[in-house]
Enzyme design. Structure first.
Site, short mmCIF file in Angstrom:
data_model
loop_
_atom_site.label_atom_id
_atom_site.label_comp_id
_atom_site.label_asym_id
_atom_site.label_seq_id
_atom_site.Cartn_x
_atom_site.Cartn_y
_atom_site.Cartn_z
CB ALA A 105 -0.92 -0.15 1.46
CG ASP A 156 10.78 4.73 1.92
OD1 ASP A 156 9.80 5.73 1.87
OD2 ASP A 156 10.37 3.89 0.94
C1 GLA Z 1 9.98 4.73 -2.41
C2 GLA Z 1 11.27 5.02 -2.33
C3 GLA Z 1 11.76 6.32 -1.19
C4 GLA Z 1 10.88 7.85 -2.16
C5 GLA Z 1 9.71 7.69 -3.09
C6 GLA Z 1 9.30 8.46 -3.24
O1 GLA Z 1 8.48 5.39 -1.09
O2 GLA Z 1 11.37 3.88 -0.62
O3 GLA Z 1 12.90 6.15 -0.95
O4 GLA Z 1 12.09 7.96 -3.07
O5 GLA Z 1 8.94 6.53 -3.22
O6 GLA Z 1 9.49 10.26 -3.01
#
Ligand code: GLA
Length: 382
Positions: free
Chosen positions: A120, A169
């Site tokens: 998700a 993240d």
């Molecule tokens: C994913 C990647 C992150 C970031 C986002 C976009 O979640 O894991 O590192 O680049 O996309 O912002």
């Protein structure tokens, strides 16, 4: 509740009492696809987590039980190579980083499971990787600094899951603080907590429940396109190392040397960084409506210029327009599916949900899934 379940399953499978870790998923308020361009992001850890139990087993083998998949798997510390697919890669990946860095890891048993919806876009994999890193650090009394664990998690994702993700993240999941978002400068890794006082508003996620398969490939392609942009700008502005150092004027100066597509990608990233800084000011002044406008502008850029949105995400954002109770909405995370994030009046949530769910099902034949989220502490021992 879930920690209790982890303990029960641990004793059932391995006959001992584990050390327990909780590791949360994340949302991102604004600043998308900026992390791997040395830019700014504004994520927060959320009240959905993966819980993990760990114990030493005195061998060179690691036995792992996934509660959600009800499956047991294992790997040897002497053979840490990525497998074709599957959750075991995240555990092997982090273990491999710790060993490579010289930390004395020995065989362990682990049970994990949680309530972060998978696929998700809420970073269940980063939560898992952080949880493994912290679990092993605690289990073997290694006292590994949090930032180092974050970097191990990112490398594990690159090498064992094949996604060249940025640092957002893992960072958000590890460093999150209840009641706050964190603004991270992905170049210096300096960060600051921003109190999230939303008053009569709240953050609500709408899960499209689609995950278009081009996701990972397109993600890596976007990275390459940004890099192409940087190299072209550098021919005239040698001081530039990443899109973070690039201004709209610099980009325009080399526009004729850039494929239109690459120009659009870069121009989105440059604008998104500016937008993020402005929207943090709005947040500090309690101007939620300005913050919401920035969310809409971010979505527009992601959809039209960066081209990582999809029909379902665009539809959900469009449903909120001209609804004064929704201050802002945009796609969140990597794109091509996953969730939108909405800043919405709490009193309006139920009405809105019943309207938008009906419309979504009518259009796509899919049942929409809403998540009301609040912020939480980052990865920790419980
Ligand atoms: C994913 C990647 C992150 C970031 C986002 C976009 O979640 O894991 O590192 O680049 O996309 O912002």
């Amino acid at each position: 509740m879930l920690t209790h379940q982890i303990q029960t399953e641990f004793s059932r499978h391995f006959g001992s009492v584990p050390l327990l870790i909780a590791s949360p998923g994340r949302i991102n308020l604004i600043g998308e696809h900026t992390d791997y361009n040395d830019g700014f992001v504004l994520p927060a850890a959320i009240d959905k987590s993966i819980y993990l139990g760990f114990a030493k087993n005195g061998t060179r083998n690691c036995r792992i039980y996934s509660l959600d998949y009800q499956a047991m798997d294992s790997f040897s510390l002497d053979e840490l190579v990525p497998r074709e697919k599957g959750w075991i890669n995240f555990l092997m990946g982090v273990t491999a980083q710790l060993l490579r860095a010289g930390y004395p890891i020995e065989g362990f048993d682990c049970v994990f499971g949680g309530d972060i919806p998978i696929g998700a876009g809420l970073s269940s994999s980063a939560a898992l990787e952080n949880g493994v890193g912290m679990g092993l650090s605690e289990l073997f009394d290694l006292r590994i600094p949090k930032l180092e664990l974050v970097q191990f998690a990112q490398k594990a994702e690159h090498e064992f899951a094949g996604v060249k993700c940025g640092i957002m993240d893992m960072f958000a999941s590890m460093m999150g603080r209840s009641g706050h978002a964190l603004r991270l400068d992905c170049r210096s890794l300096e960060f600051a907590y921003f109190p999230l006082s939303l008053g009569e508003y709240e953050l609500m996620l709408l899960d499209t429940r689609v995950e278009h398969s081009l996701g990972d490939t397109a993600y890596n392609t976007r990275r390459d396109e940004c890099q192409t942009g940087v190299e072209t700008v550098r021919t005239q502005f040698p001081q530039v190392n990443s899109l973070r150092d690039v201004s709209a004027d610099m980009l325009d100066a080399v526009r004729n040397h850039l494929p239109g597509r690459v120009y659009d990608r870069c121009s989105y990233v440059v604008a998104e960084n500016q937008r993020l800084l402005k929207s943090c000011e709005a947040l500090e002044m309690g101007n939620l409506s300005a913050f919401g406008d920035a969310m809409y502008a971010s979505h527009e850029g992601l959809s039209r210029q960066y081209e990582v949105s999809c029909e379902e995400l665009d539809f959900l954002v469009a449903q909120t327009i001209n609804k004064p109770e929704v201050l802002g909405a945009r796609m969140m995370g990597g794109g091509f599916g996953g969730c939108t994030i909405n800043l919405i009046a709490s009193a309006y949530v139920d009405t809105f949900l019943s309207e938008v769910s009906k419309a979504y099902t009518n259009t796509f034949g899919i049942t929409l899934k809403p998540y009301r989220v609040t912020t939480s502490e980052g990865t920790r021992r419980v």
